[in-house]
Design a protein around this motif. Structure first.
Motif, short mmCIF file in Angstrom:
data_model
loop_
_atom_site.label_atom_id
_atom_site.label_comp_id
_atom_site.label_asym_id
_atom_site.label_seq_id
_atom_site.Cartn_x
_atom_site.Cartn_y
_atom_site.Cartn_z
N HIS A 25 0.83 -1.21 0.00
CA HIS A 25 0.00 0.00 0.00
C HIS A 25 0.87 1.26 0.00
O HIS A 25 0.37 2.36 -0.14
N ARG A 26 2.18 1.11 0.20
CA ARG A 26 3.06 2.29 0.18
C ARG A 26 3.83 2.43 -1.12
O ARG A 26 4.73 3.25 -1.25
N GLU A 27 3.51 1.59 -2.09
CA GLU A 27 4.17 1.70 -3.40
C GLU A 27 3.59 2.87 -4.18
O GLU A 27 2.41 3.22 -4.01
N ALA A 28 4.44 3.47 -5.03
CA ALA A 28 4.04 4.67 -5.76
C ALA A 28 2.76 4.46 -6.56
O ALA A 28 1.91 5.35 -6.65
N SER A 29 2.59 3.25 -7.12
CA SER A 29 1.41 3.00 -7.94
C SER A 29 0.13 3.10 -7.10
O SER A 29 -0.89 3.57 -7.59
N TYR A 30 0.19 2.68 -5.85
CA TYR A 30 -1.01 2.80 -5.01
C TYR A 30 -1.15 4.21 -4.45
O TYR A 30 -2.28 4.73 -4.34
N LEU A 31 -0.03 4.85 -4.11
CA LEU A 31 -0.12 6.22 -3.59
C LEU A 31 -0.70 7.18 -4.63
O LEU A 31 -1.29 8.20 -4.28
N ALA A 32 -0.56 6.83 -5.91
CA ALA A 32 -1.17 7.65 -6.97
C ALA A 32 -2.70 7.53 -6.92
O ALA A 32 -3.42 8.45 -7.29
N ILE A 33 -3.19 6.41 -6.42
CA ILE A 33 -4.64 6.20 -6.28
C ILE A 33 -5.12 6.82 -4.97
O ILE A 33 -6.11 7.54 -4.93
N ASN A 34 -4.41 6.52 -3.88
CA ASN A 34 -4.78 7.04 -2.57
C ASN A 34 -3.52 7.54 -1.86
O ASN A 34 -2.76 6.73 -1.33
N PRO A 35 -3.30 8.87 -1.85
CA PRO A 35 -2.07 9.43 -1.28
C PRO A 35 -1.88 9.06 0.19
O PRO A 35 -0.76 9.12 0.71
N GLN A 36 -2.97 8.70 0.88
CA GLN A 36 -2.83 8.31 2.28
C GLN A 36 -2.22 6.91 2.43
O GLN A 36 -1.79 6.54 3.51
N GLY A 37 -2.23 6.14 1.33
CA GLY A 37 -1.65 4.81 1.40
C GLY A 37 -2.42 3.88 2.32
O GLY A 37 -1.85 2.98 2.92
N LEU A 38 -3.71 4.11 2.44
CA LEU A 38 -4.55 3.25 3.27
C LEU A 38 -5.52 2.48 2.38
O LEU A 38 -5.87 2.94 1.30
N VAL A 39 -5.92 1.32 2.84
CA VAL A 39 -7.04 0.62 2.19
C VAL A 39 -8.24 0.71 3.11
O VAL A 39 -8.07 0.87 4.31
N PRO A 40 -9.45 0.63 2.56
CA PRO A 40 -9.79 0.47 1.17
C PRO A 40 -9.90 1.80 0.42
O PRO A 40 -10.02 2.85 1.02
N SER A 41 -9.81 1.71 -0.91
CA SER A 41 -10.21 2.80 -1.80
C SER A 41 -11.19 2.21 -2.80
O SER A 41 -11.00 1.07 -3.24
N LEU A 42 -12.20 2.98 -3.14
CA LEU A 42 -13.18 2.51 -4.12
C LEU A 42 -13.13 3.43 -5.34
O LEU A 42 -13.33 4.64 -5.22
N VAL A 43 -12.84 2.84 -6.51
CA VAL A 43 -12.80 3.64 -7.74
C VAL A 43 -14.15 3.48 -8.44
O VAL A 43 -14.59 2.35 -8.71
N LEU A 44 -14.79 4.62 -8.69
CA LEU A 44 -16.10 4.61 -9.35
C LEU A 44 -15.94 4.48 -10.86
O LEU A 44 -14.85 4.65 -11.39
N TRP A 90 1.46 10.80 14.50
CA TRP A 90 0.13 10.49 13.93
C TRP A 90 -0.47 11.70 13.23
O TRP A 90 -1.20 11.54 12.24
N VAL A 91 -0.17 12.89 13.70
CA VAL A 91 -0.60 14.09 12.97
C VAL A 91 0.08 14.10 11.60
O VAL A 91 -0.59 14.24 10.57
N ASN A 92 1.39 13.92 11.59
CA ASN A 92 2.13 14.01 10.32
C ASN A 92 1.74 12.90 9.34
O ASN A 92 1.66 13.15 8.13
N GLU A 93 1.48 11.71 9.84
CA GLU A 93 1.07 10.59 8.97
C GLU A 93 -0.17 10.96 8.16
O GLU A 93 -0.32 10.54 7.02
N THR A 94 -1.08 11.70 8.76
CA THR A 94 -2.30 12.10 8.05
C THR A 94 -2.14 13.46 7.37
O THR A 94 -2.62 13.66 6.25
N PHE A 95 -1.47 14.39 8.04
CA PHE A 95 -1.38 15.75 7.48
C PHE A 95 -0.55 15.80 6.19
O PHE A 95 -0.84 16.61 5.31
N LYS A 96 0.49 14.98 6.08
CA LYS A 96 1.32 15.01 4.86
C LYS A 96 0.47 14.70 3.62
O LYS A 96 0.44 15.51 2.69
N PRO A 97 -0.21 13.55 3.58
CA PRO A 97 -1.05 13.32 2.38
C PRO A 97 -2.24 14.28 2.29
O PRO A 97 -2.65 14.63 1.18
N LEU A 98 -2.76 14.72 3.43
CA LEU A 98 -3.91 15.64 3.39
C LEU A 98 -3.50 16.98 2.78
O LEU A 98 -4.24 17.56 1.96
#
Lengths: 216, 216
Positions: A41-60, B137-145
């Motif tokens: 989830h921290r790979e560039a290809s996923y960060l391009a989808i969700n910059p937070q690098g968290l799952v889940p993301s839903l693409v409409l 934890w602030v930075n983990e969220t604030f950076k992508p935000l």
């Protein structure tokens, strides 16, 4: 027809929530796994989808990416209202959301993989201390939640009446998560009963970690 | 006319959120403080109102008690829609909620008073380690935000366009909270700019910890 692409991970509790809602509403989706323990989830290809690098993301279908499980669920509830996962009145909706948020904002954030990793690296927490931490935050919320559910006439077969709601979605995902840390559920008969009712729904069952293509 | 009773604490970030929303919508309320550091939220009289022992709780005119700040805010938004704190379309609502939840589910739960107390007692964390945890934890969220807000044309004077939303409510409360742990905001020009825009609204200003009757 596959309208949605779900970026997720079999064991992720927030992924279980979104899968249960998609299944409950009969919305097909393409399942794209990202292995959290391998850091995918921290790979560039996923960060391009969700910059937070968290799952889940839903693409409409139009390419828009939605993030944050509860935000995705509110979107699905508004756009695909049947069968509903929120009751009709504002007071009942507040009750359901409060149950959902007591898990989503008080339990799950503390028991995330990345938080447990921080405890290990910064505080040298061993597996015993990690398990105590995990159970502590579950119990802090589950004790009052059990009481609240048991004493309120609005509780039915599920958290709110006899049909599942977003409260049950969060409860179901959390109780599955608890099993990995051997949380003693004997003090929670109402929560356990509701979990069993959820587990009997094929749509919820099919959202469980063990039933995903990336399950180990 | 005072329709609502708000059980809260001046410094509580979730209390700031609800106060800002009540003020923004012009809804008067009776302010009942519960001193968290003195443990007043764990007294039997308060547990009878909210078994979770958390603030805030909002008591409605009919005696119903609502809990969990975001659930209370959704209730107020639905029952008192003007001026709105959510945009109109489902996709825009999902964007606003995702920003709100990225703070409410990823930052705030980890930096709660009770969590910091657990780190002190279970892991012997000193004030330096606590501050590092908080900022992490602030930075983990604030950076992508920051990146997301800066790069999205939907961001305006506030998180979404030129009027405040529940995203701004959460951002405002969190940035105030950050000040106690000296979070370096220099990497967050967009978040800082939006915070300043919020701080210029009298309704938000009046919700700030320093302006409450129980402020120390």
């Amino acid at each position: 027809m596959t309208a949605f692409i779900l970026h997720n991970y079999f064991r992720s509790s927030t992924s279980v929530r979104v899968r249960a809602v998609l299944n409950w509403k009969g919305l097909p989706y393409e399942y794209v796994p990202h292995h959290l323990r391998r850091g995918e989830h921290r790979e560039a290809s996923y960060l391009a989808i969700n910059p937070q690098g968290l799952v889940p993301s839903l693409v409409l279908e139009d390419g828009t990416t939605l993030t944050q499980s509860l935000s995705i669920i509110e979107y699905l509830e508004r756009e695909h209202p049947e069968p509903p996962l929120l009751p009709k009145t504002s007071i009942d909706r507040a009750r359901v959301r409060a149950i959902a948020y007591s898990i989503a904002c008080e339990v799950h954030p503390l028991n995330n993989l990345r938080v447990l990793e921080y405890l290990r690296s910064a505080f040298g927490a061993d597996e015993h201390a990690i398990a105590l931490w995990f159970r502590h935050w579950v119990n802090e919320t589950f004790k009052p939640l059990e009481k609240m559910l048991a004493e309120d006439a609005k509780t039915g077969r599920f958290c709110h009446g006899d049909a599942p709601s977003i409260a049950d979605v969060c409860l179901y995902a959390q109780v599955i998560n608890n099993q990995r840390f051997n949380v003693d559920m004997s003090g929670y008969p109402t929560i356990s009963r509701i979990f069993e009712a959820c587990a009997q729904l094929p749509q919820f069952q099919q959202a469980a970690p063990d039933n995903q293509p990336d399950a180990e």
